[in-house]
Design a protein around this motif. Structure first.
Motif, PDB file in Angstrom:
ATOM      1  N   MET A 125       6.962  -2.120 -24.602  1.00 50.36           N
ATOM      2  CA  MET A 125       7.003  -2.589 -23.214  1.00 50.36           C
ATOM      3  C   MET A 125       5.590  -2.648 -22.627  1.00 50.36           C
ATOM      4  O   MET A 125       5.228  -3.607 -21.932  1.00 50.36           O
ATOM      5  CB  MET A 125       7.860  -1.654 -22.352  1.00 50.36           C
ATOM      6  CG  MET A 125       9.214  -1.323 -22.907  1.00 50.36           C
ATOM      7  SD  MET A 125      10.389  -2.674 -22.783  1.00 50.36           S
ATOM      8  CE  MET A 125      11.745  -2.000 -23.732  1.00 50.36           C
ATOM      9  N   GLN A 126       4.785  -1.626 -22.906  1.00 53.78           N
ATOM     10  CA  GLN A 126       3.421  -1.602 -22.405  1.00 53.78           C
ATOM     11  C   GLN A 126       2.601  -2.760 -22.980  1.00 53.78           C
ATOM     12  O   GLN A 126       1.843  -3.421 -22.250  1.00 53.78           O
ATOM     13  CB  GLN A 126       2.749  -0.275 -22.762  1.00 53.78           C
ATOM     14  CG  GLN A 126       3.281   0.914 -21.987  1.00 53.78           C
ATOM     15  CD  GLN A 126       2.657   2.213 -22.445  1.00 53.78           C
ATOM     16  OE1 GLN A 126       2.127   2.313 -23.547  1.00 53.78           O
ATOM     17  NE2 GLN A 126       2.722   3.226 -21.598  1.00 53.78           N
ATOM     18  N   THR A 127       2.743  -3.010 -24.282  1.00 51.57           N
ATOM     19  CA  THR A 127       2.002  -4.106 -24.909  1.00 51.57           C
ATOM     20  C   THR A 127       2.333  -5.434 -24.233  1.00 51.57           C
ATOM     21  O   THR A 127       1.441  -6.234 -23.919  1.00 51.57           O
ATOM     22  CB  THR A 127       2.326  -4.184 -26.409  1.00 51.57           C
ATOM     23  OG1 THR A 127       1.915  -2.975 -27.056  1.00 51.57           O
ATOM     24  CG2 THR A 127       1.608  -5.360 -27.068  1.00 51.57           C
ATOM     25  N   VAL A 128       3.613  -5.672 -24.006  1.00 48.50           N
ATOM     26  CA  VAL A 128       4.040  -6.909 -23.346  1.00 48.50           C
ATOM     27  C   VAL A 128       3.434  -6.997 -21.943  1.00 48.50           C
ATOM     28  O   VAL A 128       2.882  -8.036 -21.553  1.00 48.50           O
ATOM     29  CB  VAL A 128       5.585  -6.989 -23.278  1.00 48.50           C
ATOM     30  CG1 VAL A 128       6.025  -8.211 -22.470  1.00 48.50           C
ATOM     31  CG2 VAL A 128       6.182  -7.051 -24.685  1.00 48.50           C
TER      32      VAL A 128
ATOM     33  N   GLN B 136       0.680  -9.824 -20.968  1.00 55.35           N
ATOM     34  CA  GLN B 136       1.114 -10.794 -19.968  1.00 55.35           C
ATOM     35  C   GLN B 136       0.463 -10.536 -18.615  1.00 55.35           C
ATOM     36  O   GLN B 136       0.392 -11.440 -17.772  1.00 55.35           O
ATOM     37  CB  GLN B 136       2.638 -10.776 -19.858  1.00 55.35           C
ATOM     38  CG  GLN B 136       3.301 -11.264 -21.145  1.00 55.35           C
ATOM     39  CD  GLN B 136       4.813 -11.406 -21.039  1.00 55.35           C
ATOM     40  OE1 GLN B 136       5.417 -11.071 -20.029  1.00 55.35           O
ATOM     41  NE2 GLN B 136       5.425 -11.916 -22.101  1.00 55.35           N
ATOM     42  N   GLY B 137      -0.066  -9.330 -18.416  1.00 55.51           N
ATOM     43  CA  GLY B 137      -0.790  -9.012 -17.194  1.00 55.51           C
ATOM     44  C   GLY B 137      -2.262  -9.360 -17.269  1.00 55.51           C
ATOM     45  O   GLY B 137      -3.013  -9.079 -16.333  1.00 55.51           O
ATOM     46  N   GLY B 138      -2.695  -9.964 -18.390  1.00 56.53           N
ATOM     47  CA  GLY B 138      -4.068 -10.438 -18.513  1.00 56.53           C
ATOM     48  C   GLY B 138      -5.107  -9.378 -18.806  1.00 56.53           C
ATOM     49  O   GLY B 138      -6.309  -9.619 -18.621  1.00 56.53           O
ATOM     50  N   VAL B 139      -4.690  -8.212 -19.302  1.00 56.34           N
ATOM     51  CA  VAL B 139      -5.631  -7.117 -19.545  1.00 56.34           C
ATOM     52  C   VAL B 139      -6.729  -7.511 -20.528  1.00 56.34           C
ATOM     53  O   VAL B 139      -7.890  -7.111 -20.372  1.00 56.34           O
ATOM     54  CB  VAL B 139      -4.881  -5.855 -20.034  1.00 56.34           C
ATOM     55  CG1 VAL B 139      -5.858  -4.796 -20.525  1.00 56.34           C
ATOM     56  CG2 VAL B 139      -4.007  -5.300 -18.913  1.00 56.34           C
ATOM     57  N   ILE B 140      -6.381  -8.292 -21.573  1.00 54.80           N
ATOM     58  CA  ILE B 140      -7.413  -8.724 -22.530  1.00 54.80           C
ATOM     59  C   ILE B 140      -7.613 -10.244 -22.482  1.00 54.80           C
ATOM     60  O   ILE B 140      -8.172 -10.835 -23.411  1.00 54.80           O
ATOM     61  CB  ILE B 140      -7.112  -8.249 -23.968  1.00 54.80           C
ATOM     62  CG1 ILE B 140      -5.779  -8.814 -24.474  1.00 54.80           C
ATOM     63  CG2 ILE B 140      -7.142  -6.730 -24.051  1.00 54.80           C
ATOM     64  CD1 ILE B 140      -5.558  -8.581 -25.969  1.00 54.80           C
ATOM     65  N   GLY B 141      -7.150 -10.876 -21.415  1.00 52.36           N
ATOM     66  CA  GLY B 141      -7.341 -12.311 -21.263  1.00 52.36           C
ATOM     67  C   GLY B 141      -6.457 -13.125 -22.198  1.00 52.36           C
ATOM     68  O   GLY B 141      -5.396 -12.662 -22.638  1.00 52.36           O
TER      69      GLY B 141
ATOM     70  N   PRO C 296      -1.314  -2.349 -15.825  1.00 54.82           N
ATOM     71  CA  PRO C 296      -0.571  -3.187 -14.874  1.00 54.82           C
ATOM     72  C   PRO C 296       0.749  -2.534 -14.482  1.00 54.82           C
ATOM     73  O   PRO C 296       1.250  -1.641 -15.166  1.00 54.82           O
ATOM     74  CB  PRO C 296      -0.328  -4.485 -15.663  1.00 54.82           C
ATOM     75  CG  PRO C 296      -1.316  -4.472 -16.760  1.00 54.82           C
ATOM     76  CD  PRO C 296      -1.556  -3.037 -17.096  1.00 54.82           C
ATOM     77  N   GLU C 297       1.308  -2.991 -13.409  1.00 57.55           N
ATOM     78  CA  GLU C 297       2.597  -2.481 -12.930  1.00 57.55           C
ATOM     79  C   GLU C 297       3.673  -2.680 -13.990  1.00 57.55           C
ATOM     80  O   GLU C 297       3.690  -3.679 -14.701  1.00 57.55           O
ATOM     81  CB  GLU C 297       2.996  -3.228 -11.650  1.00 57.55           C
ATOM     82  CG  GLU C 297       4.319  -2.787 -11.061  1.00 57.55           C
ATOM     83  CD  GLU C 297       4.713  -3.613  -9.855  1.00 57.55           C
ATOM     84  OE1 GLU C 297       5.852  -3.442  -9.359  1.00 57.55           O
ATOM     85  OE2 GLU C 297       3.885  -4.445  -9.416  1.00 57.55           O
ATOM     86  N   LYS C 298       4.548  -1.705 -14.101  1.00 54.53           N
ATOM     87  CA  LYS C 298       5.657  -1.816 -15.053  1.00 54.53           C
ATOM     88  C   LYS C 298       6.693  -2.788 -14.501  1.00 54.53           C
ATOM     89  O   LYS C 298       7.291  -2.540 -13.448  1.00 54.53           O
ATOM     90  CB  LYS C 298       6.283  -0.443 -15.303  1.00 54.53           C
ATOM     91  CG  LYS C 298       5.354   0.519 -16.031  1.00 54.53           C
ATOM     92  CD  LYS C 298       6.058   1.843 -16.345  1.00 54.53           C
ATOM     93  CE  LYS C 298       5.147   2.770 -17.130  1.00 54.53           C
ATOM     94  NZ  LYS C 298       5.828   4.039 -17.488  1.00 54.53           N
TER      95      LYS C 298
END
Length: 315
Positions: free
Chosen positions: A87-90, A94-99, A274-276
């Motif tokens: 879930m965290q990976t998704v 999708q939250g743009g953490v690594i672009g 990012p927010e869960k």
């Protein structure tokens, strides 16, 4: 264990006789997943089948469609689909953490059983406590040898799907979900020698997936049998490369099998995730039971797991 439980050697006899059974769990070799699951579903039983969902793409699509027709609850036993790390990976990707992610590398230390350029073992007498005909199921009628059974069947074309079938579901699931992957447009595979009996000892497979919405095209590489991806220069010396590596234009993420414990490369002190946004379901087994009781789909039902299995089996 359950020493007083009734025992059957033929799943058809059990399903026909035991009318009170609500659901079945299928943990047989890959080549009999589809026939047992289909028989149970047609009898109105809910089905939990271990990964891979089936041995062939035809079987995978057949089970997916049969699930829709029968309306039973289905779940593929990919434990990592329901864990926090996945879930965290998704959410991170999708939250743009690594672009934007354009490259993913997946690998496994499997096979841990015989694969490669070997001859099939010679036939010996079938033990009296084995219903070999039912064990073979839809596979070709070939002589029995104990080296084909137990864990060894994974490396034989007739019964298994090799290292990819064993670990692909556990490692490929998170990138398919996080990157919203559909079917690839191109696949290139190389391997060590193999023959008509055994799958190759090592392989490297490259998938090319087209752009999806605002996500760019992405190349996914799978390797097994001792082949590992190159260690990224950004990975600190005190950390080992794990089984999944996502390369984005703003950083990298790696995690273990089953989507376990995503980590940033390089580490970012003070990183705020990012927010869960995803619902956290129960573990894969409890979720299956809860789905039956609540009359809903399980988290990794056949509509979800069929896509993952088909992508794996395309090689």
């Amino acid at each position: 264990g359950y020493p007083k439980a009734k025992k059957y050697t033929d799943f058809r006899e059990m399903i026909d006789k035991e009318k009170e059974i609500d659901a079945v769990l299928i943990g047989t070799p890959d080549h009999t997943h589809a026939v047992i699951a289909a028989y149970a579903m047609k009898a109105g039983k809910h089905v939990f089948v271990e990964k891979p969902m089936a041995k062939t793409i035809y079987e995978t699509r057949f089970l997916r469609d049969l699930a829709k027709q029968t309306g039973v609850v289905t779940q593929m036993g990919n434990q990592g689909h329901n864990i926090e790390g996945t879930m965290q990976t998704v959410e991170w990707i999708q939250g743009g953490v690594i672009g934007d992610v354009r490259e993913v590398h997946l690998w496994t230390n499997r096979p841990m059983w015989r694969q490669g350029y070997f001859d099939r073992p010679a036939g010996v007498d079938i033990p009296s406590n084995l219903n070999y005909d039912v064990w073979l199921g839809p596979a070709p009628d070939k002589p029995y040898n104990p080296e084909m059974l137990h864990f060894a069947w994974r490396g034989l074309w007739d019964y298994g799907t090799g290292a990819m079938g064993d670990m692909g579901a556990h490692t490929f699931d998170a990138p398919i979900w996080a990157l919203n992957l559909g079917m690839p447009t191109k696949i290139q595979a190389t391997s060590t020698p193999y023959n008509k009996d055994y799958l190759p000892q090592s392989e490297c497979v490259t998938y090319e997936f087209p752009a999806r919405g605002n996500m760019p095209p992405v190349k996914v590489t799978w390797s097994d049998g001792g082949i590992k991806p190159a260690r990224p220069a950004e990975l600190e010396p005190n950390r080992q490369l794990r089984e999944a590596l996502y390369i984005g234009d703003k950083g990298l993420i790696m995690h273990g099998t089953h989507g376990a414990e995503p980590q940033l490369i390089p580490e970012r002190p003070g990183f705020v995730a990012p927010e869960k946004t995803l619902k956290r379901p129960s573990n894969i087994y409890v979720d299956f039971i809860e789905a039956i009781k609540e009359g809903r789909k399980a988290a990794n039902d056949f509509e979800v797991s069929a896509k993952l299995t088909e992508i794996m089996l395309l090689t």
